[in-house]
Design an enzyme around this catalytic site. Structure first.
Site, PDB file in Angstrom:
ATOM      1  CB  CYS A  17      -0.965   0.005   1.172  1.00  0.00           C
ATOM      2  SG  CYS A  17      -0.190  -0.183   2.794  1.00  0.00           S
ATOM      3  CG  HIS A 118      -4.437   0.751   3.831  1.00  0.00           C
ATOM      4  ND1 HIS A 118      -3.843  -0.030   2.845  1.00  0.00           N
ATOM      5  CD2 HIS A 118      -5.305   1.589   3.191  1.00  0.00           C
ATOM      6  CE1 HIS A 118      -4.343   0.324   1.662  1.00  0.00           C
ATOM      7  NE2 HIS A 118      -5.216   1.294   1.846  1.00  0.00           N
ATOM      8  CG  ASP A 133      -7.714   3.141   0.218  1.00  0.00           C
ATOM      9  OD1 ASP A 133      -6.783   2.344  -0.014  1.00  0.00           O
ATOM     10  OD2 ASP A 133      -8.459   3.040   1.206  1.00  0.00           O
TER      11      ASP A 133
END
Length: 210
Positions: A17, A118, A133
């Site tokens: 991520c 994250h 995202d």
């Protein structure tokens, strides 16, 4: 990776991520690679076995030190945002984008060493703010500046453990070269300007006077 309505958006892969957040932030220009982030881990702590800046299994899960180091390679600087401040203090015209760190809900029931965080990117594109995202199927439009500030307030409520990092490009006027004839008054003025540049992510009325 996908391009929707001209917006670059990398989708989640493994524990990468941080890599996706960086590339989404820069909109695919000169993208980072996993091997580069791994090298940054070694630069920060020169050992490959149980490196503290990434997953012990080498799957990603990079920490904030790697993100900040990676941004420095692109001549950007990172500022941690104190969520006790109201986001209205942000001087959005001087900010390239944001990286938000949130809890990964799928790991919250695990023991603390195995819980993960994250990373996701937020930025303005063509006058609208987007959540980029990598876990989303496509970028989410958050709206105009007022909508975006409300979104940040919601994300940074006191009881949450979300963390926001401000990303700015380095200002070439930030470093003022003096000379031997510089007076003490000149030096004070130079230091004051440097201080102002350090806080350029804040609107002028919210900057520290000293």
């Amino acid at each position: 990776m996908s391009v929707s309505c001209g917006i670059y958006h990398e989708r989640q892969s493994r524990q990468l991520c941080a890599l996706h957040a960086l590339n989404n932030l820069f909109q695919g220009r000169d993208p980072y690679t996993k091997s580069e982030l791994d090298e940054y881990c070694y630069s920060l702590t020169p050992r490959s076995w149980l490196n503290p800046h990434r997953s012990w299994f080498g799957w990603g899960n990079y920490d904030v030190n790697v993100i900040m180091y990676a941004l420095q390679q692109h001549h950007c600087e990172t500022v941690w945002f104190d969520k006790r401040r109201d986001p209205k203090c942000l001087n959005l015209d001087q900010i390239m984008g944001f990286i938000l760190n949130v809890r990964s809900p799928l790991t919250q029931l695990l023991p603390p060493p195995f819980r993960m965080r994250h990373w996701l990117a937020l930025r303005c594109i063509n006058g609208r703010y987007y959540n980029l995202d990598s876990k989303l199927r496509r970028p989410t439009c958050l709206g105009n500046e007022a909508n975006f500030l409300n979104y940040l307030r919601e994300q940074l409520r006191p009881h949450t453990d979300q963390e926001l990092f401000i990303v700015m490009t380095n200002d070439p006027t930030k470093r003022n070269e003096g000379d031997d004839a510089t007076t003490s008054a000149d030096s004070e003025q130079i230091r004051a300007k440097a201080k102002d540049n350090d806080q350029r992510w804040l609107k002028p009325q919210f900057r520290n006077a000293k």
